[in-house]
Scaffold this active site. Structure first.
Site, PDB file in Angstrom:
ATOM      1  N   HIS B  19       6.484  -9.189  -1.525  1.00 29.78           N
ATOM      2  CA  HIS B  19       5.445  -8.221  -1.132  1.00 29.78           C
ATOM      3  C   HIS B  19       5.002  -7.490  -2.391  1.00 29.78           C
ATOM      4  O   HIS B  19       5.726  -6.642  -2.915  1.00 29.78           O
ATOM      5  CB  HIS B  19       6.022  -7.216  -0.119  1.00 29.78           C
ATOM      6  N   HIS B  21       1.388  -5.848  -4.589  1.00 27.22           N
ATOM      7  CA  HIS B  21      -0.051  -5.584  -4.703  1.00 27.22           C
ATOM      8  C   HIS B  21      -0.474  -5.824  -6.141  1.00 27.22           C
ATOM      9  O   HIS B  21      -0.053  -5.104  -7.039  1.00 27.22           O
ATOM     10  CB  HIS B  21      -0.368  -4.146  -4.284  1.00 27.22           C
ATOM     11  N   LYS B 102      -1.409 -11.042   6.868  1.00 26.00           N
ATOM     12  CA  LYS B 102      -0.893  -9.680   6.860  1.00 26.00           C
ATOM     13  C   LYS B 102      -1.619  -8.823   7.882  1.00 26.00           C
ATOM     14  O   LYS B 102      -2.846  -8.859   7.966  1.00 26.00           O
ATOM     15  CB  LYS B 102      -1.100  -9.061   5.459  1.00 26.00           C
ATOM     16  N   HIS B 139       2.755  -4.684   8.463  1.00 23.16           N
ATOM     17  CA  HIS B 139       2.948  -3.287   8.066  1.00 23.16           C
ATOM     18  C   HIS B 139       3.321  -2.573   9.363  1.00 23.16           C
ATOM     19  O   HIS B 139       2.464  -2.308  10.207  1.00 23.16           O
ATOM     20  CB  HIS B 139       1.667  -2.697   7.459  1.00 23.16           C
ATOM     21  N   HIS B 179       8.670  -3.695   4.203  1.00 24.00           N
ATOM     22  CA  HIS B 179       9.060  -2.377   3.665  1.00 24.00           C
ATOM     23  C   HIS B 179       9.704  -1.477   4.724  1.00 24.00           C
ATOM     24  O   HIS B 179       9.235  -0.372   4.974  1.00 24.00           O
ATOM     25  CB  HIS B 179       7.897  -1.669   2.972  1.00 24.00           C
ATOM     26  N   ASP B 249       6.630  -4.145  -2.587  1.00 25.87           N
ATOM     27  CA  ASP B 249       5.471  -3.321  -2.243  1.00 25.87           C
ATOM     28  C   ASP B 249       4.997  -2.516  -3.452  1.00 25.87           C
ATOM     29  O   ASP B 249       4.489  -1.409  -3.297  1.00 25.87           O
ATOM     30  CB  ASP B 249       5.784  -2.405  -1.056  1.00 25.87           C
TER      31      ASP B 249
END
Lengths: 362, 362
Positions: B19, B21, B102, B139, B179, B249
Site C-alpha cells: 500500500h 501512494h 481500491k 479503506h 491500514h 500507506d
C-alpha cells in the site's frame, strides 16, 4: 419579539467566564480588552504564565495589570499549585482576595511544565484552602502513559478517581473540574456533592475529535472527543443543573505557533464568547437556559452576588451573518520594529458565520 | 554476529509494500525512486490520483511512468472503484495484469471525493473481480456522522460489519482491510476466512493518538488510536500470522500542505521503511518475524512468488544514529521558476534517530 423560532433578541446580565487565559505582554494587552467584547464582565484569570503565578503578590500584581486594561471587568485571581503554597501562604492569599488555586498535572497542556505529579503532598495546602474557603480548580487529566494505557482520549476519565478521592478527603473544599469533555466526567460530577462543580467550554459544546484532527486552530487540551461525549456536555449545559457552568478556557496563541510543526494547544473564543453560546443554545432550542449557564450557576458556586440586568446588560440579536474574523492582530509593543509583519490570533470558527450577535450593551 | 541484544546485522530479500501512494508529477518523480532506498522492490501503487485511475488504460499508463522512474521495482497496479468498472472492464483489467481495485468511502481521506457511499451497487463488479481473481482493497472507515455517533475514532470499527458482509457475499474474493488501526479490526480479520487479509503501516505500529495531536506530520487517516490498539497491531505483526503484512500507506504531501490551517492527512515513510520496521521489530525482540511481515505473508496473499535472497537482498545493521532527515526536497519540474523556494516533504519521525539502517543491497 417572539416567533416560531423563539425570540429574536434576548437581554441578559453581563456573563461570567470561570476559566480564561489572558496571558502576558502584548498578548495580554490584546485579549484582555476583548473580554467585554465577548459579553463578559466577570472572568477567572488562569495563572499559567511564564513564570507561573506561585505567590500571592504575583497574582495581585497580575490583577492590577489586567484591571488597567479592562477597568469594567471583575477579575477573579488564581494561584498555580506549587510547593510554595504553604498553609500560611494560602491564608495570606485568601485574606488578599485571591479566590482559587489551579492544579495542572505535569505536562498536560500549555505551560504545565511546572505542574504536579502527586497530589497527596498537597493535602495540607488543600486543608488550608478548605479552611479559608478557597476554590480548587482542576485540569482533570492524567499524564499520558502508554504502559498504563493512558492517552489523551481517556486521560480525563482516568483522572476522575482522583477527583472522587479529593472530594472524599476534603468534602467541604469547593472543587471545579474544568473544561469537561466526556460523558464520564459529567456523570461523575453529577454524582458528587454540592461542593463539586464543572466548567464546560464553548468550543467543546460545538466540536468533536473530527473538528481538531487536521485543524490546528481547533486543537486544545483536553481534546474534544466523541459525538456521544459532546451530546452529554450539551445535555447537561442546557439542563439547568446548578453545578455546571461556563468556563471558556479561551487560550490565545500567535497564529505562527498554531500552524507550525507542533501546533500549540488552545482555542481562542474570548471576543465571541456570548455569540457562540447564544448560537448554540438557540440551535438546541434552550435559549431560556442560557443565563443560568453563563451567569447564575457559576456565580452561585463561586459565591459571587447574582448578576442583575440593573447592574448592566448585553442584548443579543438573531442575525444571519455575524462573520467570525479570520484573525485578530496582536498589539505589537512599541519597542518592536515597525517593519516586522504583525502576528495574529486565529479565533475559533474563523471565517464562519454565527447566528447571534451582541447588538447593544448597558 | 549475535549478542545478548540479538543480531547486529540481518539480511533479507527486498521487502514488499502492499500500500503506497506514489502520486503524480514532481511528487511522483521525487518519491518513486525512494522506494528502493527504503528497502522495497515490490510496491502496490494506490490509484487516488487527480483524476483517479478509473480505467484499465489509465492504470497501465501510470505503471509505465512509475517503471521509468524505478526500473528495478515491481509495481502492482490498482484501479479506483467507480461506476465505469463494469464486469467487462474488470475482465479487461485482469487480463491486462492489474491486480486490485481500491474502495474509498466518500470523503474519508486525501482524494476520496470520488469515493463511494453504497457498496451494494458494486456487487456485480465484485462478483467479476472474484471470478477474475482480483483483490479488493478497502479503506475501512465509515464516513463521520455525528447523528449516528460516528467519528474518526470509531469509523474503522463501525466499518467492520461491511467487511464481514462482503466476505459473506463473496467468500472467494480476496479482500484486504488496509491500514488497520484498532484491536477491533485485528480481531475481526483474524476471525474471517483465508481470503481476508489486513495491512498495517509502519507508523501505526509506532504511534498513538498522542503523537498526531498537535503534530501534523504524524496526522493521517485512519488516525492512530489508543495504546491498547497499537499493542494489538504490534502483537499481530510479530505473531507471524500469515494474513497480516506490511502496507505502508506512505503518503507524501508538500510541507506547506501539512503545516497550514488544514493539514493534509498522510505520513511519509517510503525512504525509511525498512529501517523503521527493523527498529520496531528489534525493540519488540522479534527480528526473526520481520521477513514474514514485510515479505512472505503479503506475497503469498497476493499470489506472488516468494522473494528469495538469491534474487537480491538488503542488509540492515544495528546503528546508534541513523538520523531521519528533517526534510526531503521535492524535485522541481524544469518548467518551474528557479527563483521559487523548493518545497519539501517532512518524513515520519523527522529529525529523530533510528537504530537500524540499510548498509548494503544486492
Amino acid at each position: 419579539m417572539a416567533t416560531d423560532k423563539g425570540p429574536e433578541t434576548i437581554t441578559l446580565p453581563w456573563a461570567s467566564d470561570f476559566h480564561c487565559h489572558l496571558r502576558q505582554g502584548t498578548m495580554m494587552e490584546t485579549v484582555t480588552p476583548m473580554v467585554e467584547q465577548g459579553g463578559v464582565r466577570t472572568v477567572l484569570a488562569m495563572p499559567n504564565l511564564t513564570p507561573p503565578l506561585t505567590k500571592t503578590q504575583m497574582a495581585l500584581d497580575y490583577g492590577k495589570q489586567l484591571q488597567k486594561l479592562a477597568p469594567n471587568v471583575h477579575f477573579i485571581l488564581t494561584l498555580y499549585l506549587n510547593p510554595d503554597l504553604t498553609p500560611e501562604e494560602i491564608a495570606k492569599a485568601a485574606a488578599s482576595g485571591i479566590t482559587a488555586v489551579k492544579v495542572y498535572p505535569s505536562g498536560v497542556t500549555t505551560n504545565s511544565d511546572w505542574g504536579v505529579l502527586d497530589l497527596k503532598q498537597y493535602y495540607p495546602t488543600f486543608a488550608a484552602m478548605q479552611e479559608h474557603n478557597m476554590v480548587l480548580c482542576l485540569h482533570g487529566e492524567c499524564p499520558s502513559d502508554s504502559e498504563k494505557g493512558i492517552c489523551i482520549l481517556n486521560a480525563e476519565e482516568r483522572f476522575l478517581a482522583t477527583l472522587q478521592e479529593l472530594h472524599r478527603e476534603f468534602p467541604k473544599l469547593r472543587i471545579v473540574l474544568e473544561h469537561a469533555t466526556t460523558k464520564a466526567a459529567v456523570d461523575c460530577v453529577k454524582s458528587l456533592g454540592d461542593t463539586v462543580a464543572c466548567t464546560i467550554t464553548a468550543h467543546h459544546l460545538h466540536i468533536t475529535v473530527d473538528d481538531w484532527a487536521g485543524q490546528p486552530h481547533h486543537f486544545c487540551k483536553p481534546v474534544a472527543k466523541y459525538p456521544t461525549d459532546r451530546d452529554a456536555l450539551r445535555e447537561i449545559a442546557v439542563s439547568g443543573h446548578p453545578r455546571f457552568f461556563l468556563g471558556s478556557d479561551s487560550a490565545p496563541h500567535p497564529r505562527r505557533a498554531k500552524q507550525g510543526e507542533k501546533p500549540a494547544a488552545g482555542v481562542f473564543t474570548t471576543p465571541l464568547l456570548m455569540p457562540l453560546m447564544a448560537t448554540l443554545f438557540d440551535k438546541l432550542g434552550c435559549l431560556d437556559k442560557l443565563e443560568g449557564f453563563v451567569s447564575t450557576n457559576g456565580r452561585a458556586f463561586y459565591q459571587l452576588p447574582p448578576a442583575s440586568i440593573s447592574d448592566g446588560s448585553i442584548t443579543l440579536t438573531r442575525t444571519a451573518d455575524l462573520q467570525v474574523p479570520a484573525t485578530y492582530v496582536i498589539q505589537e509593543s512599541a519597542a518592536k520594529s515597525a517593519d516586522s509583519e504583525p502576528d495574529t490570533i486565529v479565533p475559533f470558527m474563523a471565517g464562519t458565520k454565527l447566528s447571534w450577535s451582541i447588538t447593544s450593551t448597558q
